[in-house]
Design a protein around this motif. Structure first.
Motif, PDB file in Angstrom:
ATOM      1  N   HIS A   1       0.813  -1.221   0.000  1.00  0.00           N
ATOM      2  CA  HIS A   1       0.000   0.000   0.000  1.00  0.00           C
ATOM      3  C   HIS A   1       0.845   1.269   0.000  1.00  0.00           C
ATOM      4  O   HIS A   1       0.427   2.286  -0.559  1.00  0.00           O
ATOM      5  CB  HIS A   1      -0.936  -0.001   1.209  1.00  0.00           C
ATOM      6  N   GLN A   2       2.020   1.231   0.615  1.00  0.00           N
ATOM      7  CA  GLN A   2       2.847   2.436   0.626  1.00  0.00           C
ATOM      8  C   GLN A   2       3.292   2.802  -0.782  1.00  0.00           C
ATOM      9  O   GLN A   2       3.252   3.973  -1.170  1.00  0.00           O
ATOM     10  CB  GLN A   2       4.069   2.241   1.526  1.00  0.00           C
ATOM     11  N   THR A   3       3.695   1.804  -1.536  1.00  0.00           N
ATOM     12  CA  THR A   3       4.055   2.068  -2.932  1.00  0.00           C
ATOM     13  C   THR A   3       2.823   2.491  -3.722  1.00  0.00           C
ATOM     14  O   THR A   3       2.894   3.380  -4.581  1.00  0.00           O
ATOM     15  CB  THR A   3       4.691   0.812  -3.559  1.00  0.00           C
ATOM     16  N   GLY A   4       1.682   1.859  -3.425  1.00  0.00           N
ATOM     17  CA  GLY A   4       0.431   2.259  -4.078  1.00  0.00           C
ATOM     18  C   GLY A   4       0.088   3.702  -3.793  1.00  0.00           C
ATOM     19  O   GLY A   4      -0.375   4.442  -4.682  1.00  0.00           O
ATOM     20  N   ASP A   5       0.312   4.137  -2.554  1.00  0.00           N
ATOM     21  CA  ASP A   5       0.050   5.539  -2.205  1.00  0.00           C
ATOM     22  C   ASP A   5       0.949   6.481  -3.000  1.00  0.00           C
ATOM     23  O   ASP A   5       0.521   7.558  -3.431  1.00  0.00           O
ATOM     24  CB  ASP A   5       0.276   5.758  -0.705  1.00  0.00           C
ATOM     25  N   GLN A   6       2.214   6.067  -3.195  1.00  0.00           N
ATOM     26  CA  GLN A   6       3.123   6.904  -3.980  1.00  0.00           C
ATOM     27  C   GLN A   6       2.651   7.017  -5.427  1.00  0.00           C
ATOM     28  O   GLN A   6       2.793   8.066  -6.063  1.00  0.00           O
ATOM     29  CB  GLN A   6       4.546   6.317  -3.938  1.00  0.00           C
ATOM     30  N   VAL A   7       2.089   5.926  -5.946  1.00  0.00           N
ATOM     31  CA  VAL A   7       1.548   5.964  -7.306  1.00  0.00           C
ATOM     32  C   VAL A   7       0.390   6.957  -7.390  1.00  0.00           C
ATOM     33  O   VAL A   7       0.294   7.750  -8.333  1.00  0.00           O
ATOM     34  CB  VAL A   7       1.086   4.555  -7.745  1.00  0.00           C
ATOM     35  N   LEU A   8      -0.482   6.923  -6.396  1.00  0.00           N
ATOM     36  CA  LEU A   8      -1.610   7.853  -6.377  1.00  0.00           C
ATOM     37  C   LEU A   8      -1.117   9.297  -6.326  1.00  0.00           C
ATOM     38  O   LEU A   8      -1.653  10.171  -7.028  1.00  0.00           O
ATOM     39  CB  LEU A   8      -2.512   7.566  -5.170  1.00  0.00           C
ATOM     40  N   ARG A   9      -0.092   9.544  -5.513  1.00  0.00           N
ATOM     41  CA  ARG A   9       0.457  10.903  -5.438  1.00  0.00           C
ATOM     42  C   ARG A   9       1.079  11.310  -6.767  1.00  0.00           C
ATOM     43  O   ARG A   9       0.933  12.458  -7.214  1.00  0.00           O
ATOM     44  CB  ARG A   9       1.521  10.983  -4.326  1.00  0.00           C
ATOM     45  N   LEU A  10       1.770  10.378  -7.395  1.00  0.00           N
ATOM     46  CA  LEU A  10       2.417  10.659  -8.681  1.00  0.00           C
ATOM     47  C   LEU A  10       1.379  11.013  -9.743  1.00  0.00           C
ATOM     48  O   LEU A  10       1.537  11.995 -10.482  1.00  0.00           O
ATOM     49  CB  LEU A  10       3.239   9.450  -9.118  1.00  0.00           C
ATOM     50  N   VAL A  11       0.312  10.230  -9.824  1.00  0.00           N
ATOM     51  CA  VAL A  11      -0.737  10.505 -10.815  1.00  0.00           C
ATOM     52  C   VAL A  11      -1.408  11.842 -10.513  1.00  0.00           C
ATOM     53  O   VAL A  11      -1.680  12.629 -11.429  1.00  0.00           O
ATOM     54  CB  VAL A  11      -1.769   9.355 -10.830  1.00  0.00           C
ATOM     55  N   ALA A  12      -1.661  12.114  -9.232  1.00  0.00           N
ATOM     56  CA  ALA A  12      -2.303  13.370  -8.850  1.00  0.00           C
ATOM     57  C   ALA A  12      -1.456  14.562  -9.267  1.00  0.00           C
ATOM     58  O   ALA A  12      -1.955  15.542  -9.836  1.00  0.00           O
ATOM     59  CB  ALA A  12      -2.554  13.397  -7.340  1.00  0.00           C
ATOM     60  N   MET A  13      -0.144  14.500  -8.995  1.00  0.00           N
ATOM     61  CA  MET A  13       0.747  15.606  -9.353  1.00  0.00           C
ATOM     62  C   MET A  13       0.845  15.763 -10.867  1.00  0.00           C
ATOM     63  O   MET A  13       0.867  16.887 -11.385  1.00  0.00           O
ATOM     64  CB  MET A  13       2.134  15.380  -8.759  1.00  0.00           C
ATOM     65  N   THR A  14       0.884  14.642 -11.572  1.00  0.00           N
ATOM     66  CA  THR A  14       0.953  14.699 -13.034  1.00  0.00           C
ATOM     67  C   THR A  14      -0.306  15.321 -13.612  1.00  0.00           C
ATOM     68  O   THR A  14      -0.247  16.156 -14.525  1.00  0.00           O
ATOM     69  CB  THR A  14       1.148  13.283 -13.617  1.00  0.00           C
ATOM     70  N   LEU A  15      -1.455  14.926 -13.079  1.00  0.00           N
ATOM     71  CA  LEU A  15      -2.727  15.491 -13.538  1.00  0.00           C
ATOM     72  C   LEU A  15      -2.765  16.993 -13.286  1.00  0.00           C
ATOM     73  O   LEU A  15      -3.099  17.776 -14.180  1.00  0.00           O
ATOM     74  CB  LEU A  15      -3.887  14.801 -12.813  1.00  0.00           C
ATOM     75  N   LYS A  16      -2.405  17.389 -12.071  1.00  0.00           N
ATOM     76  CA  LYS A  16      -2.475  18.807 -11.719  1.00  0.00           C
ATOM     77  C   LYS A  16      -1.514  19.656 -12.541  1.00  0.00           C
ATOM     78  O   LYS A  16      -1.836  20.794 -12.916  1.00  0.00           O
ATOM     79  CB  LYS A  16      -2.181  18.978 -10.227  1.00  0.00           C
ATOM     80  N   SER A  17      -0.331  19.115 -12.815  1.00  0.00           N
ATOM     81  CA  SER A  17       0.676  19.903 -13.540  1.00  0.00           C
ATOM     82  C   SER A  17       0.389  20.004 -15.036  1.00  0.00           C
ATOM     83  O   SER A  17       1.059  20.775 -15.735  1.00  0.00           O
ATOM     84  CB  SER A  17       2.066  19.297 -13.318  1.00  0.00           C
ATOM     85  N   ASN A  18      -0.584  19.254 -15.523  1.00  0.00           N
ATOM     86  CA  ASN A  18      -0.888  19.273 -16.963  1.00  0.00           C
ATOM     87  C   ASN A  18      -2.236  19.908 -17.288  1.00  0.00           C
ATOM     88  O   ASN A  18      -2.771  19.698 -18.380  1.00  0.00           O
ATOM     89  CB  ASN A  18      -0.841  17.846 -17.524  1.00  0.00           C
ATOM     90  N   ILE A  19      -2.787  20.676 -16.338  1.00  0.00           N
ATOM     91  CA  ILE A  19      -4.002  21.434 -16.617  1.00  0.00           C
ATOM     92  C   ILE A  19      -3.715  22.907 -16.373  1.00  0.00           C
ATOM     93  O   ILE A  19      -2.720  23.265 -15.754  1.00  0.00           O
ATOM     94  CB  ILE A  19      -5.194  20.952 -15.766  1.00  0.00           C
TER      95      ILE A  19
END
Length: 329
Positions: free
Chosen positions: A208-226
């Protein structure tokens, strides 16, 4: 930043600098920037202090703290006003008594005593008024500080605690506002819904810790591309959503494709072992606002497009235009 500052890569310090990097907490950023400008050397104790101040306590604790401070300040003001009213009533009584005394013939000594008594009462009234003014001035400053704290708490209450982007509540409010504005004018509005592919398998395999990092990564990528008025939010689980005002369906498809490529381009590495975990991908559904739409109907159409993207093999963008073509075929 952790490495340069000599701060251990513990989860709480990663979260601290992750929050700083995303810029979602302006107060924290101002504090850290001032430390950098002052030339102070980062330290473990400083990182702990910043984490405890800005991230450790949850929103409910902070709301409770602000409520208690507000209650104490209001009580102090009430006490000061009560004291001022009591003094004012006493002073009024003294003036009435003096008025009665002046209506009669009195000796010079009695007049002197009366004047001294009135002067003493007047000074006491002045002291009480001054104390009230000081109390009200302090209250004004405290209330301004409390208002800033409440604003910070409100902003935090609208963020997803894990990814630090907008949460479901913030998304619901943002979508309602965007629909209301789109309904008034002729500007377009689109909704982008994305889901991380095979996230459950990834989570189960690497933890789950690695899964949480994936969620953070996707969130940051989404936010930085809008762009500016757009709103990125965590919709729930491994689903994310973006509200795209003033964006037509073609522009929304381009944005979704850019985000898809940006997510796929990031290779995951488990730092503790340097093990390569591969790449993550996401599927996207894009829907455009119609005059008859509610938030629910717009989300439903975007969800149908997302489902079609999953069904078509994942790691792709499907819009209403694509879905209509698929159904027609």
């Amino acid at each position: 930043m952790l490495k340069r500052s000599g701060i251990p890569p513990y989860p709480q310090f990663y979260e601290l600098l992750y929050t700083y990097a995303t810029g979602v907490n302006p107060t924290l950023n101002n504090r850290i920037n001032s430390i950098f400008r002052a030339g102070d050397s980062p330290s473990l104790s400083l990182a702990e202090a910043l984490y405890n101040e800005f991230l450790k306590s949850d929103v409910n604790d902070r709301i409770s703290n602000v409520s208690e401070r507000m209650h104490a300040r209001i009580e102090a003001v009430h006490d000061a006003i009560d004291t001022a009213m009591t003094t004012a009533n006493s002073y009024s009584g003294s003036l009435q008594a003096a008025s009665g005394d002046l209506g009669r013939e009195i000796t010079a000594e009695a007049m002197k005593q009366l004047a001294e008594r009135l002067l003493s009462e007047t000074r006491r009234m002045q002291d009480t008024n001054q104390a009230l003014e000081i109390q009200l001035e302090a209250s004004r400053d405290d209330i301004a500080s409390l208002q800033r704290d409440l604003d910070d708490v409100r902003r935090e209450s609208m963020l997803d605690p894990l990814t630090k982007i907008a949460n479901r509540k913030s998304f619901d409010e943002g979508l309602a506002t965007a629909i209301a504005e789109a309904s008034k004018g002729s500007s377009p509005l689109c909704l982008l819904l994305l889901d991380i592919d095979h996230f459950k398998n990834f989570n189960d395999t690497y933890g789950h810790q690695t899964g949480d990092q994936v969620l953070r990564l996707v969130a940051m990528t989404l936010k930085s591309n809008i762009k500016g008025k757009d709103l990125a939010a965590r919709y729930g689980g491994e689903e994310f959503v973006a509200i795209l005002p003033s964006t037509d369906i073609e522009g929304a498809m381009i944005a979704a494709e850019n985000i898809r490529k940006a997510i796929q381009a990031k290779e995951l590495l488990k730092r503790s072992t340097n093990e390569k975990l591969g790449r993550i991908t996401a599927s996207f559904g894009v829907a455009a606002f119609r005059p008859s739409d509610t938030g629910a109907t717009l989300i439903e159409r975007a969800d149908r497009c997302l489902y079609a993207a999953k069904h078509a093999g994942r790691n792709r963008v499907i819009s209403e235009i694509d879905l209509a073509a698929i159904q027609a075929a």
